[in-house]
Design a protein around this motif. Structure first.
Motif, short mmCIF file in Angstrom:
data_model
loop_
_atom_site.label_atom_id
_atom_site.label_comp_id
_atom_site.label_asym_id
_atom_site.label_seq_id
_atom_site.Cartn_x
_atom_site.Cartn_y
_atom_site.Cartn_z
N ALA A 180 43.17 17.18 119.36
CA ALA A 180 43.35 16.44 120.61
C ALA A 180 44.10 17.27 121.65
O ALA A 180 43.87 17.12 122.85
CB ALA A 180 44.09 15.14 120.34
N ASP A 181 44.98 18.17 121.18
CA ASP A 181 45.74 18.99 122.13
C ASP A 181 44.99 20.26 122.53
O ASP A 181 45.52 21.11 123.25
CB ASP A 181 47.11 19.35 121.55
CG ASP A 181 47.02 20.19 120.28
OD1 ASP A 181 45.89 20.55 119.87
OD2 ASP A 181 48.08 20.49 119.68
N GLY A 182 43.74 20.41 122.06
CA GLY A 182 42.94 21.56 122.42
C GLY A 182 43.05 22.74 121.48
O GLY A 182 42.31 23.72 121.62
N SER A 183 43.95 22.67 120.51
CA SER A 183 44.08 23.76 119.55
C SER A 183 42.92 23.75 118.56
O SER A 183 42.27 22.72 118.36
CB SER A 183 45.41 23.67 118.79
OG SER A 183 45.48 22.47 118.04
N ILE A 184 42.66 24.90 117.97
CA ILE A 184 41.48 25.08 117.12
C ILE A 184 41.89 25.40 115.69
O ILE A 184 42.80 26.19 115.44
CB ILE A 184 40.61 26.24 117.65
CG1 ILE A 184 40.12 25.95 119.07
CG2 ILE A 184 39.42 26.51 116.74
CD1 ILE A 184 39.21 24.75 119.17
N THR A 185 41.19 24.79 114.74
CA THR A 185 41.32 25.17 113.34
C THR A 185 39.92 25.50 112.82
O THR A 185 38.93 24.95 113.31
CB THR A 185 41.93 24.06 112.48
OG1 THR A 185 41.05 22.91 112.48
CG2 THR A 185 43.29 23.64 113.01
N SER A 186 39.84 26.39 111.87
CA SER A 186 38.55 26.72 111.27
C SER A 186 38.72 26.89 109.77
O SER A 186 39.78 27.32 109.30
CB SER A 186 37.95 27.98 111.89
OG SER A 186 38.76 29.11 111.62
N GLU A 187 37.68 26.55 109.03
CA GLU A 187 37.72 26.72 107.58
C GLU A 187 36.38 27.21 107.09
O GLU A 187 35.32 26.78 107.55
CB GLU A 187 38.08 25.39 106.90
CG GLU A 187 37.19 24.23 107.25
CD GLU A 187 37.62 22.93 106.61
OE1 GLU A 187 38.02 22.96 105.42
OE2 GLU A 187 37.56 21.89 107.29
N GLN A 188 36.42 28.15 106.16
CA GLN A 188 35.22 28.65 105.54
C GLN A 188 34.80 27.68 104.44
O GLN A 188 35.63 27.26 103.64
CB GLN A 188 35.45 30.05 104.95
CG GLN A 188 35.73 31.11 105.99
CD GLN A 188 35.85 32.50 105.39
OE1 GLN A 188 35.86 32.67 104.17
NE2 GLN A 188 35.94 33.50 106.24
N LEU A 189 33.51 27.33 104.44
CA LEU A 189 33.05 26.31 103.51
C LEU A 189 32.27 26.88 102.33
O LEU A 189 32.60 26.61 101.19
CB LEU A 189 32.20 25.28 104.25
CG LEU A 189 32.93 24.51 105.36
CD1 LEU A 189 31.96 23.62 106.11
CD2 LEU A 189 34.07 23.68 104.76
N LEU A 190 31.22 27.66 102.61
CA LEU A 190 30.44 28.21 101.51
C LEU A 190 29.58 29.36 102.00
O LEU A 190 29.26 29.45 103.19
CB LEU A 190 29.56 27.14 100.86
CG LEU A 190 28.31 26.66 101.58
CD1 LEU A 190 27.36 26.02 100.59
CD2 LEU A 190 28.65 25.63 102.65
N PRO A 191 29.20 30.26 101.09
CA PRO A 191 28.32 31.36 101.48
C PRO A 191 26.92 30.86 101.77
O PRO A 191 26.40 29.97 101.08
CB PRO A 191 28.34 32.28 100.25
CG PRO A 191 28.74 31.41 99.11
CD PRO A 191 29.63 30.34 99.69
N VAL A 192 26.30 31.43 102.80
CA VAL A 192 24.96 30.99 103.23
C VAL A 192 24.15 32.22 103.65
O VAL A 192 24.68 33.32 103.74
CB VAL A 192 25.04 30.00 104.41
CG1 VAL A 192 25.60 28.66 103.98
CG2 VAL A 192 25.88 30.57 105.56
#
Length: 201
Positions: A180-192
């Protein structure tokens, strides 16, 4: 098999029922009709593919679509993923860089009666700023990095699903969230394994 990567041991019934409704055989070349419902990617010309049903279902599920959402898809291809998204979202904007595929997809979606999909021919790396922000963004080709224009066009609270990696390297499906504050998170899920995203700076 992918539960250990994604944290999900099943797909939502809503997404599974959507895949049952969308006629995948209408999105594959005629010479491959007998393989339309196999769980495998299929070539659609111009070096592109229609993703396997499981990956389409998984990426759709991970987007967490609600019926009032506006979704941006990068890489229309055959338009199968766009049709699946359109069954769940209010509006889908889909960008395809290859003119021939963009034109074919537009005609196919019209013939199938989809009225909530806007197809455009252009470079999806830069997104669609005039219609931003989007509740969700899905990229159906592997980028070397997460495109900054797409991050900027994601609505606070929104989700982006994107494969990242080189064409001959390990690619990872990544989920990006904008808080909501505009910050970003990312997570690796699986190889593709995806065809490479073209265009960009």
């Amino acid at each position: 098999m992918t539960a250990s990567y994604t944290g999900r041991d099943r797909l939502s019934e809503t997404v599974l029922n959507t895949l049952k409704r969308v006629p995948r055989h209408r999105f594959v070349p005629e010479n491959l009709l007998d393989r339309a419902y196999q769980n495998r990617p299929l070539p659609i010309g111009f070096g592109q593919t229609i993703s396997q049903p499981y990956i389409v279902a998984l990426m759709t599920d991970l987007l967490e679509i609600e019926d009032d959402h506006r979704i941006l898809e990068i890489g229309t291809g055959s338009a199968y993923q766009a049709a699946v998204l359109a069954e769940l979202a209010e509006t889908v904007y889909s960008i395809e860089i290859i003119p021939e595929l963009a034109e074919t997809a537009k005609g196919r979606l019209k013939a199938l009666g989809y009225t909530n999909i806007v197809t455009l021919q252009g470079d999806g790396y830069f997104g669609l700023e005039k219609e931003a922000p989007f509740d969700g963004i899905i990229v159906t080709a592997a980028a070397s990095h997460i495109p900054p224009p797409l991050v900027a066009q994601l609505k606070p609270g929104g989700v982006m699903i994107i494969p990242v990696g080189g064409p001959f390297l390990t690619q990872e499906l990544i989920r990006v969230r904008k808080k909501a504050d505009g910050s970003i998170t990312s997570e690796q899920l699986l190889p593709v394994a995806f065809v490479p995203l073209t265009g960009g700076p």
